[in-house]
Write an enzyme that holds these catalytic residues in place. Structure first.
Site, PDB file in Angstrom:
ATOM      1  N   PHE A 121      65.089  39.885 -21.349  1.00 63.13           N
ATOM      2  CA  PHE A 121      65.918  41.101 -21.353  1.00 63.13           C
ATOM      3  C   PHE A 121      67.230  40.746 -20.642  1.00 63.13           C
ATOM      4  CE2 PHE A 121      66.929  45.011 -18.780  1.00 63.13           C
ATOM      5  CZ  PHE A 121      66.886  46.011 -19.740  1.00 63.13           C
ATOM      6  N   TRP A 154      70.514  36.227 -13.848  1.00 68.91           N
ATOM      7  CA  TRP A 154      69.230  36.687 -13.306  1.00 68.91           C
ATOM      8  C   TRP A 154      68.237  37.010 -14.405  1.00 68.91           C
ATOM      9  CZ3 TRP A 154      70.312  35.309  -8.707  1.00 68.91           C
ATOM     10  CH2 TRP A 154      71.543  35.609  -8.134  1.00 68.91           C
ATOM     11  N   THR A 156      64.997  36.708 -16.163  1.00 70.12           N
ATOM     12  CA  THR A 156      63.603  36.264 -16.087  1.00 70.12           C
ATOM     13  C   THR A 156      63.178  35.783 -17.470  1.00 70.12           C
ATOM     14  OG1 THR A 156      63.191  37.907 -14.391  1.00 70.12           O
ATOM     15  CG2 THR A 156      61.248  37.009 -15.504  1.00 70.12           C
ATOM     16  N   GLN A 334      50.752  37.417  10.038  1.00 66.70           N
ATOM     17  CA  GLN A 334      50.416  37.692  11.444  1.00 66.70           C
ATOM     18  C   GLN A 334      48.915  37.523  11.702  1.00 66.70           C
ATOM     19  OE1 GLN A 334      53.107  38.082  13.076  1.00 66.70           O
ATOM     20  NE2 GLN A 334      52.347  38.478  15.141  1.00 66.70           N
ATOM     21  N   GLY A 337      48.287  33.978  11.899  1.00 71.58           N
ATOM     22  CA  GLY A 337      48.999  33.333  13.007  1.00 71.58           C
ATOM     23  C   GLY A 337      49.741  32.088  12.520  1.00 71.58           C
ATOM     24  N   GLU A 361      64.730  44.573 -11.319  1.00 71.86           N
ATOM     25  CA  GLU A 361      64.503  45.800 -12.114  1.00 71.86           C
ATOM     26  C   GLU A 361      64.843  47.055 -11.295  1.00 71.86           C
ATOM     27  OE1 GLU A 361      61.400  45.846 -15.010  1.00 71.86           O
ATOM     28  OE2 GLU A 361      61.170  43.675 -14.901  1.00 71.86           O
ATOM     29  N   THR A 363      66.828  47.681  -7.301  1.00 72.84           N
ATOM     30  CA  THR A 363      66.489  47.496  -5.886  1.00 72.84           C
ATOM     31  C   THR A 363      65.756  48.734  -5.346  1.00 72.84           C
ATOM     32  OG1 THR A 363      68.562  48.514  -5.234  1.00 72.84           O
ATOM     33  CG2 THR A 363      68.598  46.109  -5.504  1.00 72.84           C
ATOM     34  N   SER A 364      65.177  48.593  -4.155  1.00 73.78           N
ATOM     35  CA  SER A 364      64.507  49.762  -3.557  1.00 73.78           C
ATOM     36  C   SER A 364      65.519  50.885  -3.316  1.00 73.78           C
ATOM     37  CB  SER A 364      63.841  49.356  -2.237  1.00 73.78           C
ATOM     38  OG  SER A 364      62.719  48.543  -2.524  1.00 73.78           O
ATOM     39  N   GLU A 365      66.772  50.506  -3.066  1.00 69.86           N
ATOM     40  CA  GLU A 365      67.807  51.535  -2.874  1.00 69.86           C
ATOM     41  C   GLU A 365      68.007  52.317  -4.177  1.00 69.86           C
ATOM     42  OE1 GLU A 365      67.949  48.396  -1.883  1.00 69.86           O
ATOM     43  OE2 GLU A 365      68.152  48.545   0.294  1.00 69.86           O
TER      44      GLU A 365
HETATM   45  N1  CAA Z   1      66.266  57.022 -19.425  1.00 70.09           N
HETATM   46  C1  CAA Z   1      67.116  57.218 -20.458  1.00 70.09           C
HETATM   47  N2  CAA Z   1      68.450  57.431 -20.274  1.00 70.09           N
HETATM   48  C2  CAA Z   1      68.910  57.446 -19.009  1.00 70.09           C
HETATM   49  C3  CAA Z   1      68.073  57.253 -17.891  1.00 70.09           C
HETATM   50  C4  CAA Z   1      66.709  57.040 -18.147  1.00 70.09           C
HETATM   51  N3  CAA Z   1      65.846  56.842 -17.141  1.00 70.09           N
HETATM   52  N4  CAA Z   1      68.823  57.311 -16.765  1.00 70.09           N
HETATM   53  C5  CAA Z   1      70.082  57.529 -17.155  1.00 70.09           C
HETATM   54  N5  CAA Z   1      70.130  57.621 -18.523  1.00 70.09           N
HETATM   55  C6  CAA Z   1      71.305  57.871 -19.352  1.00 70.09           C
HETATM   56  C7  CAA Z   1      71.933  59.215 -19.044  1.00 70.09           C
HETATM   57  O1  CAA Z   1      71.358  60.242 -19.802  1.00 70.09           O
HETATM   58  C8  CAA Z   1      73.380  58.949 -19.427  1.00 70.09           C
HETATM   59  O2  CAA Z   1      73.503  58.916 -20.842  1.00 70.09           O
HETATM   60  P1  CAA Z   1      74.434  59.959 -21.665  1.00 70.09           P
HETATM   61  O3  CAA Z   1      75.797  59.896 -21.085  1.00 70.09           O
HETATM   62  O4  CAA Z   1      74.352  59.487 -23.069  1.00 70.09           O
HETATM   63  O5  CAA Z   1      73.783  61.299 -21.435  1.00 70.09           O
HETATM   64  C9  CAA Z   1      73.598  57.507 -19.007  1.00 70.09           C
HETATM   65  O6  CAA Z   1      72.305  56.896 -19.019  1.00 70.09           O
HETATM   66  C10 CAA Z   1      74.224  57.363 -17.650  1.00 70.09           C
HETATM   67  O7  CAA Z   1      73.420  58.053 -16.711  1.00 70.09           O
HETATM   68  P2  CAA Z   1      73.838  58.124 -15.164  1.00 70.09           P
HETATM   69  O8  CAA Z   1      75.224  58.719 -15.061  1.00 70.09           O
HETATM   70  O9  CAA Z   1      72.717  58.773 -14.425  1.00 70.09           O
HETATM   71  O10 CAA Z   1      73.902  56.568 -14.802  1.00 70.09           O
HETATM   72  P3  CAA Z   1      74.700  55.819 -13.677  1.00 70.09           P
HETATM   73  O11 CAA Z   1      75.817  55.081 -14.299  1.00 70.09           O
HETATM   74  O12 CAA Z   1      74.980  56.746 -12.535  1.00 70.09           O
HETATM   75  O13 CAA Z   1      73.621  54.722 -13.227  1.00 70.09           O
HETATM   76  C11 CAA Z   1      71.726  53.923 -12.017  1.00 70.09           C
HETATM   77  C12 CAA Z   1      72.398  55.082 -12.732  1.00 70.09           C
HETATM   78  C13 CAA Z   1      70.368  54.465 -11.579  1.00 70.09           C
HETATM   79  C14 CAA Z   1      72.507  53.428 -10.819  1.00 70.09           C
HETATM   80  C15 CAA Z   1      71.542  52.767 -13.041  1.00 70.09           C
HETATM   81  O14 CAA Z   1      72.763  52.137 -13.294  1.00 70.09           O
HETATM   82  C16 CAA Z   1      70.543  51.727 -12.608  1.00 70.09           C
HETATM   83  O15 CAA Z   1      69.327  51.935 -12.763  1.00 70.09           O
HETATM   84  N6  CAA Z   1      71.021  50.569 -12.080  1.00 70.09           N
HETATM   85  C17 CAA Z   1      70.142  49.448 -11.741  1.00 70.09           C
HETATM   86  C18 CAA Z   1      70.080  48.519 -12.910  1.00 70.09           C
HETATM   87  C19 CAA Z   1      68.954  47.551 -12.778  1.00 70.09           C
HETATM   88  O16 CAA Z   1      67.799  47.926 -12.559  1.00 70.09           O
HETATM   89  N7  CAA Z   1      69.294  46.245 -12.955  1.00 70.09           N
HETATM   90  C20 CAA Z   1      68.397  45.160 -12.933  1.00 70.09           C
HETATM   91  C21 CAA Z   1      67.620  45.058 -14.233  1.00 70.09           C
HETATM   92  S1  CAA Z   1      67.434  43.604 -15.070  1.00 70.09           S
HETATM   93  C22 CAA Z   1      66.576  42.496 -14.124  1.00 70.09           C
HETATM   94  O17 CAA Z   1      66.132  42.804 -13.066  1.00 70.09           O
HETATM   95  C23 CAA Z   1      66.486  41.109 -14.677  1.00 70.09           C
HETATM   96  C24 CAA Z   1      65.175  40.670 -15.149  1.00 70.09           C
HETATM   97  O18 CAA Z   1      65.113  39.904 -16.090  1.00 70.09           O
HETATM   98  C25 CAA Z   1      63.929  41.089 -14.487  1.00 70.09           C
END
Ligand code: CAA
Length: 380
Positions: A121, A154, A156, A334, A337, A361, A363-365
């Site tokens: 992905f 990054w 996977t 721990q 030890g 996927e 962060t915790s934040e």
């Molecule tokens: N399901 C479906 N659609 C969603 C959704 C969800 N859970 N959450 C948001 N959306 C949609 C919204 O409806 C909106 O769409 P429309 O404008 O069409 O209505 C759009 O997405 C934007 O929504 P937000 O304004 O809420 O989004 P945002 O820009 O504020 O971002 C965020 C929200 C939670 C910060 C998000 O950007 C996020 O989750 N960021 C972290 C990304 C991440 O997890 N990255 C690492 C993944 S890959 C990885 O780890 C590599 C690997 O290979 C393992």
């Protein structure tokens, strides 16, 4: 948690596989930074690479709860093996299953389910991690095909993947709105691996930077609607987070079992250290946090299986299970030890592997952002 007998059968089957086939290799997978091809083949033979794929597309036709148990049981012995299966299933198979056309499903799912092909992905980029909407990889419409240019970080399974779900902007925007999703075969000309990361933990899992240089994609490989890719990414991550929560649970359970046994065998002051209340309290807290994680994960999985909203519950499960994995492995060291701090014992591997579950996927934040946003929305 009381579950139908069929789930116990799935767990028993995977636990046996994990103890017999994965556990003996876990140390060398960590040391050699690779999962042997033979183990990937055995995962495939046992239906563990296509657990969630319906039988009509060559999979085992299981549900998400069974899939979460599979990741948990594999990760109990080897978190690298757990995440290979998790990224392949939650992040590549699921979006094709959910958003793909019938032709896309028929073309890709049987090969992914059988393990002939491995999936990845591609969302994150050098300057677009948590802020995934700011990605700059671009897909140009060339009339009879798409051309993708950009760099992904990054990733996977980047080294093993034959198929990638790739997010790229098909319209220049400074936010998420121009993002589209594509199915890309990594044998395509212009695709290359430019770096494999050296990491603190999950050393056997490949984490790569990938380059897309004028990669030609057939028109029919657009996944879902054009410019709706960010939604596909977010929806995919909602389920992926349950998978990573299950990975964290498996790591915590493995560390817990090791610490519990060790406490009964290690004698200090004339008795096993398990007789000391300081150790008993650690074991009690580990057991309680692990049980709570399992309930959150299974609950989120059941919501997903019943097609009910699960975004908040998935985030809660990942947040809690990841913090539990980090806490349990810290306490596990721990309990052991000085021994826990050495490579003679597996506890330091569990500790190193746990950390990533608080990062990838989302962060915790970010999990807290998802949970809080959902909570405030529920009163508006
Ligand atoms: N399901 C479906 N659609 C969603 C959704 C969800 N859970 N959450 C948001 N959306 C949609 C919204 O409806 C909106 O769409 P429309 O404008 O069409 O209505 C759009 O997405 C934007 O929504 P937000 O304004 O809420 O989004 P945002 O820009 O504020 O971002 C965020 C929200 C939670 C910060 C998000 O950007 C996020 O989750 N960021 C972290 C990304 C991440 O997890 N990255 C690492 C993944 S890959 C990885 O780890 C590599 C690997 O290979 C393992």
């Amino acid at each position: 948690m009381i579950l139908d007998e069929s789930y116990n059968e799935v767990r028993d089957m995977v636990a046996r596989f994990s103890d017999q086939e994965v556990a003996p290799l876990a140390e060398s997978i960590d040391r050699d930074h690779a999962i042997p091809k033979e183990l990937i083949a055995k995962l495939a033979e046992n239906g563990l690479l296509g657990s969630y794929v319906p039988e009509e597309y060559g999979g085992a036709g299981m549900d998400y709860l069974s899939y979460a148990m599979i990741i948990e049981e594999l990760s109990r012995n080897c978190a690298s093996t757990g995440v290979l299966v998790s990224a392949h299933t939650s992040l590549c198979i699921w979006p094709i299953l959910e958003f793909g056309t019938e032709e896309q499903k028929k073309k890709y799912l049987p090969k992914l389910a059988s393990g002939e092909w491995i999936g990845c992905f591609c969302l994150s980029e050098p300057n677009a991690g948590t802020d995934a909407g700011s990605l700059t990889t671009f897909a140009t419409d060339m009339g009879d095909h798409w051309e993708i240019n950009g760099t992904k970080n990054w990733i996977t399974n980047g080294k093993e993947a034959d198929v990638a779900v790739v997010f790229a902007k098909s319209e220049k925007t400074d936010n998420y709105k121009g993002i589209s999703a594509f199915i890309v075969e990594t044998a395509s000309e212009g695709f290359s691996i430019i770096k494999q990361e050296e990491k603190l933990g999950i050393a056997g899992s490949s984490t790569c930077s990938l380059a897309f240089d004028k990669v030609k994609i057939p028109k029919e490989n657009l996944l879902g609607q054009e410019k709706k890719g960010f939604r596909i990414a977010m929806a995919t991550l909602d389920g992926g987070r349950i998978g990573i929560a299950a990975q964290a649970l498996g790591i915590a359970e493995g560390a817990f079992r090791y610490a519990r046994r060790y406490a009964t065998e290690r004698v200090q002051f004339g008795s096993p250290i398990a007789s000391l209340q300081a150790i008993q309290f650690k074991i009690a807290d580990m057991s309680t946090k692990i049980a709570a994680s399992r309930h959150l994960i299974y609950h989120a999985s059941m919501l997903k299986d019943r097609k009910l909203p699960y975004s908040k519950e998935g985030a809660q499960a990942k947040l809690f299970a990841a913090e539990t994995a980090m806490w349990t492995t810290t306490q596990g060291i721990q309990v052991l030890g000085g021994n826990g701090y050495t490579k003679e014992y597996p506890m330091e591997r569990y500790f190193r592997d746990a950390k990533i579950t608080e990062i990838y996927e989302g962060t915790s934040e970010i999990q807290r952002v998802v949970i809080a946003t959902s909570e405030f929305k529920s009163i508006s």
